[in-house]
Design an enzyme around this catalytic site. Structure first.
Site, PDB file in Angstrom:
ATOM      1  N   ASP A 215       0.833  -1.196   0.000  1.00  0.00           N
ATOM      2  CA  ASP A 215       0.000   0.000   0.000  1.00  0.00           C
ATOM      3  C   ASP A 215       0.878   1.260   0.000  1.00  0.00           C
ATOM      4  OD1 ASP A 215      -2.757   1.084   0.307  1.00  0.00           O
ATOM      5  OD2 ASP A 215      -1.956   1.880   2.186  1.00  0.00           O
ATOM      6  N   GLU A 266      15.045 -14.525   0.236  1.00  0.00           N
ATOM      7  CA  GLU A 266      15.422 -15.529   1.222  1.00  0.00           C
ATOM      8  C   GLU A 266      14.537 -16.770   1.111  1.00  0.00           C
ATOM      9  OE1 GLU A 266      15.010 -13.734   5.013  1.00  0.00           O
ATOM     10  OE2 GLU A 266      16.475 -12.137   4.636  1.00  0.00           O
TER      11      GLU A 266
END
Length: 549
Positions: A215, A266
């Site tokens: 957002d 990751e």
């Protein structure tokens, strides 16, 4: 069925994915309180799998006082009891994955709720405490600091600053909130803030989230010194901003997104990061999706384009050039939870600024039938374009904007904090109709609905359209099937010669012809794969056809 791990596109699934936005309050209510919830979403996931989308994006479901429908977050690592529990979130993600759907979670990093413990700790800590540095506090101007620190306006109307009262009752500094007064902005120059959001991302990645929609991804960085800016007294001029704006689209945000990209990498499974970034021109928006930053950015230039052949061709060309220039897909979108639903928006005589909305006293009220025809035609343009596409809940049903919502039923804070005539976003957020004869059209077993549903929506209910030839639902299902079978999302576009007010292009082995003129045009001689409306040997006004090239 949606793409699964065995499909070629899923090498990087987000490059050509069709992603369905769920606005949780309005999708499906299992509890019966009139507000949609996570168990309700889970119960309807087969609808999305059958539709043929690849992923679901969930608007915020975190703990929140709900002053801005969940975009005011009081705990990023828990579910609001109104919507369910963490176990419900886990069950939703698990069921989505069983159905071959990936899950994109909304995250709100520009601001939190004023009820978040981080802000409450900042207030309690007092002047000069490091806890205050989590947010943007500044002393006021004028005699005794009684005026806001600058002239910035909230996107919801009024000043972007609120003054606090210290524990001893004395007037304190002001805090910045680019949105509602209950949504204080974080200070992203503070490493503490960045560390906390790393933890939030990992929390949801560890629970199986396949990505995040971010957002206000263009708004986290503020100019040093917080200088005044030219403002529009009605709005802040929308969210578009010129170069060197003091809080929109600043270069400093890119270091934040590089850090987030490293966190995403990751994890296995091509986790995706999607920017809500109101940035123009398009070549500047493309900076958000460079190879070491985010994966996608909503193409708001395309969303805001009018129903005009020359304008659409230009924005398509510019988009493909800009995003392709940095190795990213263009991400097409026509509707979302902040925008007038596209059949009505594209049928307005004059374009509306973003977020204004239409309501009972709006002078421009499109008729439903011709608006739906134009909306369906626009959908077949979008779903034919190379790249990724977003579908907002209910557009597969052809839902119109809900215009006649009584003032006393409205919920959007924009409606209450801006001048008369700014209806805000409630009209695109009305709960979905699932069954024509059920209470609340199947949205809630009790018949409750947090926003009133128009009586005419019975004919738009999913069950009323399922299996019905020519229905909007069946058109979407067919479009997604053809899109997948013909590789439209990964194809290349080539423009064909055409007359004025007609778009004519080929992607992969599909020719797309769009009649935006006021007259019928001859239909090319080729196998018809799909059309947005009835056709004979001519292509009617506001109709799109997919032909075998």
């Amino acid at each position: 069925m949606p793409n699964t791990s065995s499909d070629p596109v899923s090498v990087e699934w987000w490059r050509a994915a069709v992603i369905y936005q769920v606005y949780p309050r309005s999708f499906a209510d299992a509890s019966g309180d009139g507000v949609g919830d996570l168990p309700g979403i889970t119960s309807r996931l087969e609808h999305l799998a059958d539709l043929g989308v690849d992923a679901v994006w969930l608007s915020p479901f975190y703990r929140s006082p709900q002053n801005d429908a969940g975009y005011d977050v009081s705990d990023y690592c828990d579910v609001d009891p109104l919507l369910g529990t963490l176990d419900d979130a886990d069950a939703l993600i698990r069921r989505a994955h069983e159905l071959g759907l990936r899950v994109v979670v909304d995250v709100v990093p520009n601001h939190s709720s004023s009820e978040h413990k981080w802000f409450q700790e900042a207030l309690a800590a007092g002047p000069g405490a490091p806890e205050r540095d989590r947010y943007i506090f500044r002393e006021g101007r004028g005699l005794d600091g009684a005026k806001p620190p600058n002239n910035w306006l909230s996107m919801f109307g009024g000043p972007a600053w609120t003054r606090i009262t210290e524990a001893d009752g004395t007037p304190g500094p002001w805090y910045l909130h680019l949105f509602d007064t209950t949504q204080p902005d974080f200070d992203w120059t503070n490493p503490w803030v960045a560390d906390r959001f790393d933890e939030i991302l990992r929390f949801w990645f560890d629970r199986g989230a396949d990505g995040f929609r971010i957002d206000v991804a263009h708004g986290l960085a503020k100019a040093p010194g917080l200088p005044d800016v030219d403002v529009d007294p009605l709005r802040t001029g929308g969210e578009w901003a010129d170069d060197d704006h003091p809080y929109w689209s600043r270069d400093e945000v890119h270091d934040i997104w590089r850090r987030w990209r490293r966190v995403a990498e990751e994890y296995d499974g091509d986790r995706a990061l999607v920017a809500e970034a109101w940035v123009r021109p398009l070549n500047k928006m493309a900076l958000w999706v460079r190879p070491d930053e985010l994966h996608q950015a909503f193409n708001f230039g395309y969303l805001m384009a009018t129903w005009d052949a020359a304008e659409l061709r230009a924005v398509i060309d510019d988009s493909l050039a800009a995003f392709g220039g940095v190795g990213a897909p263009s991400t097409w979108v026509l509707s979302n939870h902040d925008t007038v639903r596209h059949p009505f928006r594209l049928s307005l005589k004059e374009p509306l600024p973003h977020g204004i909305g239409i309501g009972p006293n709006s002078p421009d009220r499109p008729d439903e039938a011709p608006a739906l025809a134009r909306g369906r035609a626009a959908t077949l343009v979008m779903l034919a374009l190379p790249g990724s596409a977003y579908v907002y809940q209910g557009e597969e049903l052809g839902l119109p904007e809900a215009i006649d919502i009584p003032d006393d039923a409205r919920q959007d804070p924009t409606f209450f904090s801006t001048p008369d005539g700014v209806y805000g976003r409630d009209g695109c957020r009305v709960p979905l109709p699932w069954e024509p004869d059920a209470p609340a059209f199947g949205f809630s077993p009790t018949g409750k609905s947090w926003l009133p549903q128009p009586a005419s929506w019975a004919e738009y209910a999913a069950a009323a359209q399922l299996g019905v030839e020519g229905s909007t639902l069946e058109m979407y299902k067919s479009a997604l099937t053809v899109r997948r079978e013909h590789g439209l999302g990964t194809g290349n576009i080539a423009w064909n010669e055409s007359i004025d007010d007609v778009l004519d292009f080929t992607v992969s082995d599909v020719r797309v012809v769009v009649n935006m003129s006021d007259e019928e045009i001859p239909l090319p001689h080729a196998e018809v794969l799909l059309a947005s409306g009835p056709i004979t040997d001519a292509l009617p006004h506001d109709t799109t056809v997919w032909l075998r090239a």
